[in-house]
Structures are given as structure tokens and as C-alpha cells.
Scaffold this active site. Structure first.
Site, PDB file in Angstrom:
ATOM      1  N   ASP A 300      11.733  -5.100 -19.657  1.00 31.97           N
ATOM      2  CA  ASP A 300      11.574  -5.482 -18.260  1.00 31.97           C
ATOM      3  C   ASP A 300      12.933  -5.531 -17.584  1.00 31.97           C
ATOM      4  O   ASP A 300      13.951  -5.853 -18.212  1.00 31.97           O
ATOM      5  CB  ASP A 300      10.910  -6.860 -18.154  1.00 31.97           C
ATOM      6  N   MET A 385       4.100 -11.657   2.433  1.00 31.60           N
ATOM      7  CA  MET A 385       5.020 -12.302   3.364  1.00 31.60           C
ATOM      8  C   MET A 385       4.949 -13.813   3.141  1.00 31.60           C
ATOM      9  O   MET A 385       3.974 -14.329   2.598  1.00 31.60           O
ATOM     10  CB  MET A 385       4.651 -11.998   4.828  1.00 31.60           C
ATOM     11  N   ASP A 535       5.928 -11.756 -22.044  1.00 30.48           N
ATOM     12  CA  ASP A 535       5.634 -13.189 -22.130  1.00 30.48           C
ATOM     13  C   ASP A 535       4.334 -13.581 -21.442  1.00 30.48           C
ATOM     14  O   ASP A 535       3.843 -14.692 -21.623  1.00 30.48           O
ATOM     15  CB  ASP A 535       6.781 -14.026 -21.551  1.00 30.48           C
TER      16      ASP A 535
END
Length: 700
Positions: A300, A385, A535
Site C-alpha cells: 500500500d 466533500m 490490515d
């Protein structure tokens, strides 16, 4: 970062040899010996020579008997030392696994006390500040700081909270603040501490496929040499020399691959031990070996390649907008944003620009939503947003920050300058957040009539910083022949910039769990082994599919169950160390196998000429070490055969130092050091021992 930093040698103390000797003697049990075919032949040879020495006593016979038993004991000593280091770690882990009293929360809210050993799956326990968590579980209520130093060795406390990917807690850790409710996810005896204890003690270690294959090879070589030695007896009788069974047994022990046979188990145990030293729990030795053969590494971006928290570094105002106004609106949008990114926007606005901060009471009200003037608008996956609505005397101002396309849809359009800034930030590897405003709104008025001002004010630039040293690490992985792939949910422009800065070979942008799984299957279909970290529950399918799945201990139980390794430190970059440890394990086994086979070959040419020079005088020309006699040659070889095992125990435990280089260079180095060394060492060692042996009565 040097190779030494990646794989540190395990500690070795010569006192361990002495302290492990009783355990090595206990391994003389025939059942223990039968597990190792090569050493079982030595064990049987020692028994037979003992009987023959009693019937036909001589100095030569008893010297052979003593050193054959030493060979068997030293083989057990190698394994006992490796297991002894594990027991020392297990003792420290047992201090963590004390029988803590748990406060069990019933369905009716009542709390009853119960010993930790009696906890069962699904039970909920209440843990408050200063109390020890009685079992493995997930936080289902509350948030608290937890001291995990007893497990990870890291003194800094960590935050554990309900929901998300940081809810898992480990039994034996201590809550430092607040109160949490933990749902038990492991039965007594199957917690992570229990599994670590079993692992480091070697109780649950099974032979890996590579070890089994090597066992078969060593067994085959033993049978071949057994047939060869058996054939020597009739040859001696035909040549007019009486065959001596003690000599033949000693010769057999010297020729079969006793060195690697004696050290094979300790190499595997030590490899697992090196992982445990780094707080990585491997579910099997197969996973460690697979790590050493990895071809593709998925990592990642956020928290692994880059620091997890992006920070606001610059405000880019739109045409005609004052920088201070953009900073002020961005500040207001972030008042209720408790993410690191939101806090960094506030810090930047207050520290660099002339933004007037709100009163602390107003800020608290904005964050809590307690003041009706403030309406917090949280971030959602649908709107993408976040912001705040400020109602002042019926006039409403809406402040928003978010993804460019989301804000564009909210305000109607983006100017060319704002689009240019968004693209430029993404190209640099940053994350653009567009800030917009709608002011002068009146409630219950149609949208077309209610807004007096609708405008995009500019862009906030969030920078994702690559961790120091990552470029060097990826270069080392490339030298290992490992292809690195960065996986991120960012847009392609941002992903491309970060990938170029970090030095990874490839990247996947806007990745979904299905994308990860598809990539792993694609790589595996081409015959490549894949490793990845994760994870979250959404990582579980990919972790289960990967050949090496390193799950974070702070992650969900689904992720930990799916992976075949768990990192108790929850450091995603540790996968790089795991790969290096796996390679070190394979290289150590290969190096000592090379040494052992070369060593056996050298002993063959060192002692056979001395043994048969009396029958075939022309063989004396091959006795280049000028060994004194057949008896001294055999005794010297048997003594050397036993001592070399002890000499190599530290190397089998520490491991051969791994250097990130090509397979051809590794093979060349292996042959030069351990192949050539295995040939030369016996000639020198046997010659020196022969000088001493010939001084014994009956050997001169």
C-alpha cells in the site's frame, strides 16, 4: 539502508552450548533420532561400535565409539541450542500471559468476574485504565491508549478504538487510559501469545516442503554411501585383508552428509526465531520459505511507502480571489475535521496567513455540533466533500472542501486556472482539495434563487511524503529480482508521481479489493510468488490468496486469520525484512548443504588412500596429507566430522549474511566460500588432528 540493517544476525552465546547439553542428551531417545534418517544411521553405528568395542576392546575401537557418540550428541546440541533460545523467549512471553481476572459484561449489563483462562469466544469484557486485557479480542465500545510493550517491545502507547482497522487488542497488554469493551475472539490456549510460545519453542514447527525434499536427498545419499561401504568389505577380503566392521562404520559416518543432517533442523528453527525477534508471528515454516522465493511484492502507498498523514503545504487561490480569503474558508471547512489532513489545514492557515481564529468556544461548538449556528457536514463516500454551514441571522454560508469533481458538481463549474492547479498538484504527487463557498443562502428557498454567491475559491495542496530510505529499499528488492507494485486509491496522476519518487516498478491507482485479488491471481498464473500486506477486512481475500500475506496485529480479525503472518508491531514496511529473512534462511540452508557435500567428498579422498595403501601401495601417492596409518586417518576423520558440527552451530543460528544481488552472483559466492571451503577445510583439519592422534597409544 545496509543489508546488515535489513537482516541482523541472531545473538549467539557459547554458554548456550553448555546450558543446552542436558536437552541434547535427552534427544538420544531412539524416537527422536528416528526423525532424522541421516543421524539415525550414525546413532545405530554408535550402538553397534559400542557393542563391538566391549567384545573386542582396543584404543582405536573406544576412540571411535566416543567420537561417534559425540557426533550424535552434537547433532542434538545444534537443535537444542536453537530450541533453547526459543524457550528463553517463551519464558518472557509467559510473563505476559498471566492468568488475569476479567470483568465479563452480561447481556443485562451486569458485570461478573471470571479468570482469564475461562473466557470463551464472543464474551465481552470491560477493561479500564490500569487494567490488563485478559484475552485477544476486538474493541466494540470506547477508545483507549494501550501499552503493548510486553508484546512488541515498543514503549510508546497506541490507540485502540471500536470500528475501523485498529480495533484489535492482544491479551496481556495494559490499558493506560479511558474505558473499553472488548469482545473475545480467541479461545484460551489459542491466543497470539500462546501461538508465539508454541512457535518459538518449536513445539508446533513442522518440516517445510523444502526440508522434506532435502531430507529425501540426504536419505538417498546415505543409502548410496551405505551400499558403497558395504561393498568395501568383500573387496578387502578379496585383497587379503580382514574387514573391520568398526572401520567400515566409521567410514560410513564420515561419508554420509552428517554435517547438514545435524544442522538442518536448527537452521529452520533459527529462521523462525529471527522472525519472532522482529515481532512477526509466522503460522508455518512454509510461509517463511515462500518469503525467500517471492517474485512480486504488493505494498500500500499510504503508511507503507509514504507517511500515512498527508499535510497541507500550500494554498492556490483562483483568479480574483485573495489568498487570505481562501485560507480563511479552508480553515472554516476544517474546524470539525479531526483527520490529520484537516488539522494540518488549520495549522497552515493560522501559522502562515493572517487568518483570524474563531473563539475557542465557537471552535468547540463547531466540532461538537452543540451550537445551532454551526452545522457540521462530515465527509462521505457519496459526496466526497466535508465542511461546515454557518447560520448567521438567517443568512447561511456553506463552506466545502473536497475532490475536484465533487466540488465542481456542487458549485456548477471550475475555472481553467483551478483545473490547471489541480492537474499540476496531482502531477507532483500531491492531493488537491478544491475549496468552494455558497453564501447569502436562505432556507426554504429554491436553489436557483437562494444563493447570492457561488464560487470556487482555490485549491489546497496536500503533500504525501515518501519515507526516507524507501528508494534504496526498492533498489535492493530489485537487485533481489523482486518486482514491486504500489497499490493506492489515489488518482493515476498522483499514483504515478509517488511511484516515480519511491522507485517502485509498477503501480495500481484507484485500486479496489477486487483489483488486488485480480493482480495476485494474474501474477500467480505466471508461476510467480506474491507477497502483500493488509490490515482491513477488505484486504482479507487478497491476503488469503497471496503466497505470503502479512497482516497487521492492529487490523481486523478477518485480516489476521486470512494472512499466514502477523506483524505484532503493525509496520507494513516490515514485509521487506520478512523477505530478506526468508532469503537468508534459504541461503543458509543452501550454503551449509554445499559445505556438507563438499566436505564429505573431501573426506572421501582424504582417508581412503590411507586406509587401503597397505593393500594397494600405489594408492599411497594419493595420500597427499601423509596420514600416519589407516587407524589414525579414520579416527582423525571421525573427530573432524564431530567437531565441524559444533563449529557450524553459530552459523546455522545466525544465518549466512544475505546480500541483495543476482542469483548468479549468489551461486558463485556460495561455491567459492562454502563449496571450496568445504573441500579445503577437511584436508587441513584431518591433517592437524592426525598429528595429535598418532601420539595416542596404539595409533603410532
Amino acid at each position: 539502508m545496509s543489508d546488515k540493517d535489513i537482516v541482523r544476525s541472531g545473538a549467539f552465546d557459547t554458554r548456550q552450548l553448555v546450558s543446552s547439553l542436558p536437552q541434547a542428551l535427552r534427544k538420544l531417545n531412539p524416537r527422536d533420532q528416528a526423525r532424522n534418517p541421516v543421524m539415525f544411521v550414525v546413532y545405530l553405528g554408535a550402538l553397534i561400535t559400542t557393542v563391538l568395542a566391549i567384545i573386542y576392546p582396543s584404543v582405536f575401537a573406544w576412540v571411535i565409539v566416543v567420537w561417534l557418540w559425540f557426533t550424535v550428541i552434537f547433532a542434538g546440541l545444534a537443535e537444542a541450542v536453537a530450541e533453547g533460545r526459543g524457550r528463553a523467549q517463551a519464558d518472557s512471553l509467559r510473563k505476559v500471559k498471566r492468568d488475569t481476572v476479567a470483568r465479563v459484561l452480561g447481556d443485562d449489563g451486569a458485570i461478573t468476574e471470571l479468570p482469564g483462562s475461562e473466557l470463551r469466544l464472543g464474551m465481552r469484557i470491560v477493561v479500564e485504565a490500569g487494567e490488563t486485557i485478559a484475552g485477544d479480542g476486538d474493541v466494540v465500545e470506547g477508545i483507549a491508549t494501550v501499552d503493548e510493550s510486553a508484546i512488541t517491545g515498543e514503549s510508546a502507547p497506541v490507540v485502540r478504538e471500536s470500528g475501523g482497522d485498529r480495533s484489535a487488542v492482544t491479551g496481556g497488554t495494559v490499558v493506560l487510559s479511558d474505558r473499553i469493551v472488548v469482545q473475545i475472539t480467541a479461545e484460551p490456549g489459542s491466543t497470539f501469545v500462546d501461538r508465539m510460545i508454541a512457535l518459538v519453542e518449536g513445539a508446533s514447527r513442522k518440516k517445510t516442503p523444502n526440508e522434506i525434499a532435502l531430507d529425501i536427498l540426504l536419505t538417498a545419499l546415505t543409502i548410496i554411501f551405505l551400499l558403497a561401504v558395504v561393498a568395501i568389505g568383500p573387496m578387502q577380503s578379496y585383497a587379503g585383508e580382514a574387514a573391520d566392521p568398526i572401520k567400515l562404520i566409521a567410514l560410513l559416518v564420515c561419508l554420509i552428509p552428517t554435517t547438514i543432517g545435524a544442522l538442518l533442523s536448527s537452521i529452520g528453527i533459527a529462521g523462525m526465531d529471527r522472525l519472532v525477534q522482529r515481532n512477526v508471528l509466522a503460522m508455518s515454516g512454509r510461509a517463511v520459505e515462500a518469503a525467500g522465493d517471492i517474485d512480486t511484492l504488493l505494498m500500500d502507498k499510504t503508511g507503507t511507502i509514504t507517511f500515512g498523514n498527508r499535510r497541507a503545504t500550500e494554498f492556490h487561490p483562483a483568479d480574483g480571489v485573495e489568498l487570505v480569503e481562501l485560507a480563511d474558508v479552508a480553515y472554516r471547512c476544517s474546524l470539525a475535521d479531526d483527520t490529520p489532513e484537516g488539522r494540518s489545514i488549520i495549522d497552515l492557515a493560522l501559522s502562515r496567513y493572517e487568518v483570524t481564529p474563531l473563539d475557542e468556544v465557537d471552535v468547540a461548538a463547531a466540532r461538537s455540533g452543540a451550537d445551532p449556528r454551526f452545522t457540521v457536514v462530515p465527509f462521505t463516500a457519496q459526496t466526497r466533500m466535508s465542511g461546515v454551514d454557518l447560520d448567521k441571522n438567517g443568512q447561511v454560508s456553506e463552506y466545502r472542501k473536497g475532490a475536484a469533481d465533487a466540488v465542481e458538481k456542487w458549485v456548477g463549474t471550475l475555472t481553467a486556472q483551478v483545473r490547471k492547479d489541480v492537474d499540476a498538484i496531482s502531477t507532483r504527487g500531491g492531493t488537491p482539495l478544491v475549496v468552494g463557498i455558497r453564501t447569502g443562502l436562505r432556507r426554504h428557498v429554491r436553489r436557483a434563487e437562494r444563493a447570492e454567491r457561488v464560487e470556487v475559491l482555490g485549491v489546497v495542496e496536500l503533500s504525501d511524503v515518501v519515507k526516507p530510505g524507501m528508494t534504496d529499499r526498492f533498489a535492493q528488492l530489485r537487485a533481489m529480482g523482486i518486482r514491486t507494485v504500489m497499490v493506492t486509491g489515489d488518482n493515476p496522476l498522483t499514483a504515478k508521481a509517488i511511484a516515480a519518487e519511491a522507485g517502485v516498478d509498477d503501480f495500481i491507482a484507484q485500486a479496489t479489493p477486487e483489483d488486488k485479488l485480480e493482480l495476485i491471481r494474474k501474477e500467480q498464473s505466471g508461476g510467480r510468488l506474491v507477497a502483500m500486506t493488509g490490515d482491513g477486512t477488505n484486504d482479507a481475500p487478497a491476503l488469503a490468496q497471496a503466497d505470503v500475506g502479512l497482516a497487521m496485529n492492529t487490523g481486523t480479525m478477518a485480516a489476521k486469520e486470512a494472512g499466514n503472518m502477523v506483524d505484532l508491531d503493525s509496520d507494513p514496511t516490515k514485509l521487506i525484512e520478512v523477505v530478506a529473512i526468508g532469503k537468508q534462511l534459504l541461503i543458509t540452508r543452501g550454503a551449509l548443504t554445499t559445505f556438507s557435500l563438499a566436505n564429505d567428498l573431501a573426506k572421501y579422498f582424504a582417508i581412503l588412500p590411507a586406509m587401503f595403501s597397505a593393500v594397494y601401495p600405489q594408492l599411497d601417492a594419493l595420500n597427499i596429507m601423509r596420514l600416519h596409518s589407516a587407524e589414525s586417518a579414520i579416527v582423525s576423520a571421525v573427530v573432524f566430522n564431530a567437531l565441524i558440527i559444533v563449529a557450524l552451530i553459530p552459523l546455522s543460528l545466525k544465518g549466512v549474511r544475505y546480500r541483495a544481488t543476482s542469483a548468479a552472483n549468489l551461486l558463485r559466492r556460495n561455491l567459492l566460500i562454502y563449496g571450496l571451503g568445504g573441500v579445503v577445510t577437511p584436508f587441513i583439519g584431518i591433517w592437524l588432528i592426525d598429528l595429535l592422534v598418532r601420539l595416542l597409544p596404539g595409533m603410532g
